[in-house]
Design an enzyme around this catalytic site. Structure first.
Site, PDB file in Angstrom:
ATOM      1  N   SER A 463       0.808  -1.209   0.000  1.00 52.68           N
ATOM      2  CA  SER A 463       0.000   0.000   0.000  1.00 52.68           C
ATOM      3  C   SER A 463       0.850   1.272   0.000  1.00 52.68           C
ATOM      4  O   SER A 463       1.480   1.601  -0.993  1.00 52.68           O
ATOM      5  CB  SER A 463      -0.961  -0.053   1.199  1.00 52.68           C
ATOM      6  OG  SER A 463      -2.142   0.625   0.924  1.00 52.68           O
ATOM      7  N   ASP A 474      10.298   5.492 -10.091  1.00 55.28           N
ATOM      8  CA  ASP A 474       9.875   6.178 -11.311  1.00 55.28           C
ATOM      9  C   ASP A 474      10.606   7.503 -11.518  1.00 55.28           C
ATOM     10  O   ASP A 474      10.885   7.884 -12.660  1.00 55.28           O
ATOM     11  CB  ASP A 474       8.364   6.417 -11.286  1.00 55.28           C
ATOM     12  CG  ASP A 474       7.579   5.118 -11.375  1.00 55.28           C
ATOM     13  OD1 ASP A 474       8.157   4.116 -11.826  1.00 55.28           O
ATOM     14  OD2 ASP A 474       6.399   5.104 -10.983  1.00 55.28           O
ATOM     15  N   LYS A 489      -0.809  -4.588  -3.178  1.00 54.97           N
ATOM     16  CA  LYS A 489      -2.132  -4.048  -2.848  1.00 54.97           C
ATOM     17  C   LYS A 489      -2.203  -2.596  -3.310  1.00 54.97           C
ATOM     18  O   LYS A 489      -1.615  -1.714  -2.709  1.00 54.97           O
ATOM     19  CB  LYS A 489      -2.419  -4.130  -1.343  1.00 54.97           C
ATOM     20  CG  LYS A 489      -3.838  -3.639  -1.002  1.00 54.97           C
ATOM     21  CD  LYS A 489      -4.098  -3.661   0.490  1.00 54.97           C
ATOM     22  CE  LYS A 489      -5.546  -3.247   0.784  1.00 54.97           C
ATOM     23  NZ  LYS A 489      -5.839  -1.859   0.365  1.00 54.97           N
TER      24      LYS A 489
END
Length: 691
Positions: A463, A474, A489
């Site tokens: 999460s 990224d 998740k």
């Protein structure tokens, strides 16, 4: 995770006339009017609010039949194939029945289950007292998913003979006297009938059925009765009185999912993840067998006032003999394990020069009430920022963020903590049930540190942890090290009153109907990839036993699939490129291949994988003792090696307060961090591990 979610929109409700066939034949008035209304409203709310926007149709109806039957009889020990065939006659009718609130199927199936449990428990008592030959070369199928439903009563009874024989054998392996063993097993089956049949209330049956309906849409959606909701609220409070262990059900057993840092169980040190709790008792009196007991009931037995004692009968995950642990309950601060930091001089530890600033983030905690009141408040980001400031003053070469076992927390903390390392820009994208995408941004300029970043994760990092790891990856702000991938998740759940008048329901909550927990949003990284199902993959993967366990979103029934949306507009840094990743992987692989501890760990992993492939367990005492000895030896080897430090941070050291324990796994993480900064400095011939 806790998220501030917008209020649910008002539902437009209607009721269509339908014809119900197969098992759904009784009059609607034959069960409680509240049940009927609750079922009807839940069946309207799920398709209206769930992220998937799927309707309750024949496909859902088919899945509901299979899921409900599996929930009742997960081990395939009660129902016959003829029962299943009869239940499946309704596989295309339950959707229409639910739309008018008809849950007759749930009660009729449970009536059959009740009869089967009564019959088979009577047989179990006979088998417990029977003589069994443990010298025979006999095996039984281990995984219920590999079993077929019994075709006849004789076949089912034979399955029970093997089942009870295996239970007796487990006690023999613990060297327990036969009379004591029989007494314990008789209690077990009396409790099974008492808890699963005699004390079962209509609301319990309704809750099971409607939860299975919700789980057909995804594994994180569920229906909670008023009693279950009360227990659920406790898990969201900042503290509770108990032993500090998160539990999960698994095929009738109660399994330790996580030991909470700083709680009584953690301080005691004996209870471990994946241990089976098979009995619970208070300080005095008998220990109650909890096989097939509802998890809520188990939790209620374990919780209690601070200073009182609870006794747990535990079957260790390492296969060793059953033990009884007496633990003193205490107030467990669920967010008390704050962010901690330390600077490691790697010359002293692994024989290579460098200064690594390690920050262990156990969860993305946040004091929401304090935040609303203004001023200072407890926050994972604030604690991390304070440590980063200390690192700046003491000059570290690289920052290592340890997120192993971090199951998430507040979305606001994931956003703000990411902002400590990136200078403005989107952090995560969120899509709702209407397909609308919103980018959540870090709007504060500047960063707390310009040092390279290494993020350590594992299969239990989920999460909010995945949001943060995805941002670092990224934005090319740093590298991710650990298990192959994180938990996966990538969804948000919302709690809703079960009511057909939402506005009035908020003013006058209907305590008769409970709550509906529904998945309403999905997370996406700034590059457009969802964190759902796939998780965030590591740039450098290290051997780990937990990486081979069936953990993660992808192993859950009805898990929502991986998905992609267009990438957000963001400006990546230049801390990472393909060449750097390739060299880091090669350098680490070379060290791991030469390290005796990793070699032994790989041997342990290979034996574990081989055991996972086995379809049967032996009912021969000599063979079973040998298998247990091998499993125990592997567990002891893991403990001696400090195996999987990313899973058990304190393993391998006597200092339980250590931020980053000294063991071979963590030492390799430090080596990767040093390789990384050397490559960034242009030194492509970074020194190899010398310790």
């Amino acid at each position: 995770m806790k998220y501030p979610i917008r209020a649910a929109r008002r539902l437009s409700l209607g009721m269509a006339a339908v014809v119900v066939t197969a098992l759904c034949t009784r009059q609607l008035c034959s069960f409680d009017q509240v049940d009927q209304q609750t079922a009807r409203i839940v069946a309207q709310m799920i398709p209206a609010y769930h992220l998937s926007q799927r309707g309750i149709d024949d496909k859902i109806s088919e899945e509901l039949v299979e899921g409900y039957v599996k929930q009742l009889d997960s081990q395939k020990l009660y129902f016959l194939q003829s029962d299943i065939d009869r239940f499946r006659l309704s596989r295309h009718d339950l959707d229409e029945a639910l739309k008018i609130g008809n849950v007759d199927f749930a009660y009729q199936v449970f009536d059959v289950f009740k009869q089967r449990v009564t019959t088979q428990c009577e047989l179990a008592h006979q088998l417990i007292d029977a003589e069994h030959d443990f010298t025979l070369q006999e095996e039984m199928i281990a995984d219920p998913d590999d079993r077929e439903w019994a075709k006849s009563q004789a076949e089912l009874n034979e399955r029970w003979r093997q089942w009870v024989k295996r239970e007796l054998l487990e006690f023999r392996l613990d060297d327990k006297p036969i009379e004591e063993t029989r007494e314990d097993l008789h209690k077990r089956y009396r409790n099974i009938k008492l808890l699963r049949i005699d004390q079962q209330q209509p609301m319990d049956t309704l809750e099971t059925y409607l939860t299975e309906l919700a789980e057909c849409f995804d594994p994180h959606s569920s229906y909670m009765s008023p009693t279950t909701w009360e227990n659920f609220e406790i898990s969201f409070r900042l503290d509770l009185e108990g032993i500090g262990a998160e539990l999960r059900p698994d095929d009738g057993f109660t399994i330790v999912h996580r030991v909470v840092d700083g709680g009584p169980a953690d301080q005691d040190g004996r209870l471990k993840r994946d241990d089976k709790i098979v009995g619970v008792g208070q300080e005095t009196g008998e220990i109650v067998d909890i096989f097939e007991m509802k998890l809520n009931d188990v939790v209620q037995m374990i919780r209690g006032a601070s200073g009182t004692v609870v006794r747990l009968k535990v079957k260790p995950a390492d296969g060793s003999e059953t033990k009884v642990y007496a633990l003193t309950r205490a107030k467990v601060e669920l967010n008390a394990q704050a962010v901690k930091g330390e600077i490691i001089d790697t010359q002293d530890r692994i024989g290579r020069p460098g200064r690594v600033g390690v920050i262990h983030v156990p969860s993305f905690y946040r004091d929401f009430e304090g935040a609303q009141g203004g001023g200072s408040f407890k926050s994972a980001t604030a604690d991390t920022a304070r440590i980063l400031q200390e690192f700046q003053q003491q000059s570290v070469d690289v920052v290592l963020i340890d997120l192993h076992n971090n199951g998430g927390g507040a979305l606001a903390e994931a956003l703000e903590m990411s902002g400590l390392f990136i200078d403005r820009g989107p952090v995560v994208q969120v899509k709702d049930e209407r397909g609308r995408v919103e980018a959540l941004n870090d709007d504060r300029s500047g960063v707390m540190t310009n040092k390279p970043v290494v993020v350590l994760t594992n299969r239990l990092a989920a999460s909010a942890s995945e949001i943060f790891a995805g941002v670092i990856k990224d934005y090319r702000r740093g590298i991710v090290v650990g298990d192959t991938t994180t938990h996966g998740k990538g969804t948000v759940q919302n709690l809703m009153e079960v009511t057909d008048t939402p506005v009035l329901g908020r003013l006058l909550p209907n305590k008769q109907r409970g709550k509906l927990k529904l998945t309403i949003q999905q997370f996406y990284r700034v590059n457009g990839d969802s964190t759902q199902n796939h998780g965030v993959r590591s740039d450098v993967v290290l051997p780990s036993l937990i990486d081979h366990a069936d953990l993660g979103e992808s192993f859950l029934d009805h898990a929502l699939p991986f998905d992609q949306i267009p990438a957000a507009r963001y400006s990546p840094n230049r801390y990472v490129n393909k060449e750097v990743i390739t060299m880091l992987q090669a350098q680490s692989a070379e060290r791991v291949a030469q390290d005796k501890d990793f070699q032994e760990l790989n041997s342990v992993i290979a034996r574990y994988v081989e055991r996972k492939k086995r379809k049967t367990v032996s009912l021969n005492e000599e063979v079973a003792r040998a298998e247990r000895a091998k499993e125990t030896a592997d567990a002891e080897a893991e403990a001696l090696m400090g195996e999987d430090a990313a899973d058990e941070a304190e393993t391998g050291t006597d200092d339980k307060d250590a931020v980053f324990a000294e063991n071979f796994y963590n030492d390799e993480v430090l080596n990767v961090a040093l390789d990384y900064i050397n490559l960034l400095r242009g030194n492509s011939t970074a020194a190899t591990k010398t310790k």
